[in-house]
Enzyme design. Structure first.
Site, short mmCIF file in Angstrom:
data_model
loop_
_atom_site.label_atom_id
_atom_site.label_comp_id
_atom_site.label_asym_id
_atom_site.label_seq_id
_atom_site.Cartn_x
_atom_site.Cartn_y
_atom_site.Cartn_z
N SER A 22 -22.80 -26.17 1.70
CA SER A 22 -23.10 -26.33 3.03
C SER A 22 -22.07 -26.94 3.80
CB SER A 22 -24.26 -27.20 3.14
OG SER A 22 -24.32 -28.46 2.35
N THR A 154 -49.91 -11.78 41.26
CA THR A 154 -50.27 -11.49 39.94
C THR A 154 -50.34 -10.08 39.47
OG1 THR A 154 -52.76 -10.91 40.86
CG2 THR A 154 -52.26 -13.17 40.59
N HIS A 155 -50.30 -9.80 38.06
CA HIS A 155 -50.23 -8.52 37.78
C HIS A 155 -48.76 -7.85 38.55
CE1 HIS A 155 -54.17 -8.34 36.11
NE2 HIS A 155 -54.35 -9.19 37.31
N LYS A 282 -21.49 -2.45 41.15
CA LYS A 282 -22.44 -3.14 40.28
C LYS A 282 -22.11 -4.76 40.55
CE LYS A 282 -25.44 -2.02 38.47
NZ LYS A 282 -25.94 -1.61 37.46
N GLU A 289 -30.01 -12.59 32.10
CA GLU A 289 -30.41 -11.58 30.98
C GLU A 289 -30.07 -12.11 29.66
OE1 GLU A 289 -29.67 -7.11 32.29
OE2 GLU A 289 -27.91 -8.25 33.30
N TYR A 316 -37.64 -32.91 -2.71
CA TYR A 316 -36.34 -32.10 -2.20
C TYR A 316 -36.23 -30.67 -3.12
CZ TYR A 316 -31.80 -30.46 -0.77
OH TYR A 316 -30.65 -29.78 -0.41
N GLN A 321 -31.72 -26.98 2.51
CA GLN A 321 -30.53 -26.93 3.05
C GLN A 321 -30.39 -25.66 4.25
OE1 GLN A 321 -26.72 -27.50 0.59
NE2 GLN A 321 -26.30 -25.15 0.93
N LYS A 324 -30.51 -26.28 8.34
CA LYS A 324 -29.59 -26.77 9.37
C LYS A 324 -28.89 -25.64 10.29
CE LYS A 324 -28.51 -30.35 6.14
NZ LYS A 324 -29.34 -29.67 5.49
N1 ARG Z 1 -26.33 -30.17 1.36
C1 ARG Z 1 -27.70 -30.54 0.95
C2 ARG Z 1 -28.54 -30.06 2.07
O1 ARG Z 1 -28.35 -29.73 3.14
C3 ARG Z 1 -27.83 -31.91 0.90
C4 ARG Z 1 -28.67 -32.60 0.13
C5 ARG Z 1 -28.54 -32.16 -1.47
N2 ARG Z 1 -29.19 -32.70 -2.26
C6 ARG Z 1 -29.29 -32.16 -3.64
N3 ARG Z 1 -30.04 -33.06 -4.49
N4 ARG Z 1 -28.62 -31.36 -4.10
O2 ARG Z 1 -29.87 -30.12 1.91
#
Ligand code: ARG
Length: 469
Positions: A22, A154-155, A282, A289, A316, A321, A324
């Protein structure tokens, strides 16, 4: 050598390394990651888990690493997978094997959670600031156009005339709700997961409240399993962002319509428009837009995260991951859209005469004729019918209502006297809507003042948060 390499007898496949990593995107979190690590190391020292000297060396090593990343000297490596292990590697290069003690009583699972909480906290402050600036731009135009009248629709058909200030204030209210949503989500964002460890807590005598306090969090997660698997605050952030984009997109749509020759209500500033490579005449509203167009990708990020989370077992899972990139892209998209829309609104020229001409040339005062008859004792339904007939009659004559003769009015209802002309003038029609929240001068001025006041209160909230309170 991998930080987790002990259990393995073969090197990682090169493609797995790329697929798994990541670091290409979570490098965005380096400031937060180091901030979290400094608080953690300091707490380890104060709780006697590290010696004070060890903690001090680690912390000053982290400062050096931070400087090297900021100045671009330090390089991230894909084989170190993510921001957490890259920074631990850099620290170890800096201070030797002692760097390996930083991860005592911590897992990447609570570490990444704390990083994301700090990140969302930071961008929430920035987005509130941009929303306030956009509100300020809308309020400036509203203050300048209290007496500018245009048809309300309206409309997309002319409905009733309104003050342009009234129309703009509707957007100020939408963005005020967005700010309220962000400031309300704050307490959930501002909750510290650090100390949850990988899943079940830690065997070391840590002080979770000490790290939470050092990082400016108001409270801590009360369950270690929830702490490492909760992504609700990210869903909440993306859903608030989606609503902001809905509001921006609706405003953009109106700017696009209003600046088309067919409306001619506003002229967008040249600095915020672009031309055509073929048609020399133009001037295109590309910015609104694009704001309208980019709304879809933010909805996409929200849907993607909800889908990622929906069947994950506790706690987890690597799926997480995926939270993000969508959040980072949303922040980039939203901040750009907010600041450009504020500039567009601030610099646009309002063509008050065109607005007024349209407000006067249609039948936007028809409701007022019906209300006139109601005040003379007719049930509204009958008044509606008579007015409808008068509108049809006027359309056939190629006139507007105020161009009909007293005789034409009387033919339709003996209740209509000569005072009807005054009652149907655009200014009277607008002024007559004096109910709370309506478009009369008094109501619009009251709303303007209230919105200015709320804006100042929100600025105080922002100043407190920006100063780390
Ligand atoms: N790069 C991981 C993420 O963004 C960090 C956490 C990783 N944890 C693990 N047990 N592999 O989620």
């Amino acid at each position: 050598m991998k930080l987790w390499g002990g259990r393995f007898s073969k090197p990682t496949d090169r493609w797995v390394e790329e697929f798994n990593a990541s670091i290409p995107f979570d490098k965005e979190l380096f400031e937060e990651d180091i901030q979290g690590s400094i608080a953690h190391a300091d707490m380890l020292g104060k709780c006697g888990i590290l010696t004070p000297e060890e903690a001090e060396t680690i912390i000053s090593g982290l400062h050096t690493v931070r400087e090297k990343i900021r100045s671009g000297v330090a390089k991230f490596r894909i084989e170190h997978e993510d921001i957490h292990m890259n920074i631990e590697k850099l620290l170890t290069e800096e201070i030797g094997p002692l760097g390996g003690k930083l991860h005592t009583a911590r897992s990447r699972n609570d570490q990444v959670a704390v990083d994301m909480h700090l990140y969302v906290r930071k961008v929430t402050v920035e987005i509130v600031r941009l929303l306030l600036d956009l509100q300020d731009a809308l309020l400036e135009q509203a203050e300048a156009h209290v007496d500018t009248v245009l048809p309300g629709y309206t409309h997309l058909q002319r409905a009733q005339p309104v003050r342009f200030a009234h129309h703009l204030l509707a957007y100020v209210s939408m963005f005020e709700r967005d700010i309220e949503r962000l400031t309300d989500s704050w307490k959930r964002v501002n909750t510290c997961p650090l100390g949850a460890g990988a899943i079940a807590g830690t065997t070391f005598p840590i002080d979770r409240r000490m790290t939470a306090r050092a990082l400016g969090f108001e409270r801590i997660y009360d369950n270690s399993m929830d702490a490492v698997s909760d992504r609700d605050y990210l869903v909440e952030f993306l859903s608030i962002a989606s609503l902001v984009m809905v509001h921006l997109s609706r405003l953009s749509e109106e700017l696009i319509l209003w600046s088309a020759e067919e409306f001619g209500y506003v002229t967008l500033d040249d600095a915020y428009c672009t031309g055509s490579s073929m048609m020399p005449q133009k001037k295109n509203p590309d910015i609104p837009e694009l704001v309208r167009g980019k709304t879809g990708r933010v909805f996409g990020h929200l849907t993607a995260l909800l889908t990622t989370l929906k069947a994950l077992p506790l706690t987890y899972n690597k799926d997480m991951q995926e939270d993000k990139e969508g959040v980072f892209d949303t922040v980039r998209t939203l901040t750009g859209c907010l600041s450009l829309t504020a500039s567009l609104v601030r610099t646009m020229k309002v063509n008050a005469d065109v607005m007024r001409k349209n407000a006067e040339s249609g039948f936007a005062n028809a409701t007022d004729l019906a209300d006139y008859l109601v005040r003379r004792g007719l049930p509204f339904r009958q008044a509606h019918e008579i007015t409808g007939k008068l509108v049809l009659h006027a359309i056939r004559q190629g006139k507007v209502l105020t161009e009909l003769t007293p005789g034409e009015f009387r033919e339709h209802s003996p209740l209509i006297g000569e005072d009807v002309y005054d009652a149907l003038s655009v200014d009277k029609v607008v002024e007559a809507r004096d109910s709370e929240g309506g478009t009369s001068r008094k109501q619009v001025l009251a709303t303007l003042a209230a919105k200015r006041e709320q804006l100042e209160k929100n600025r105080e909230w922002l100043a407190m948060r920006a100063s780390g309170a």
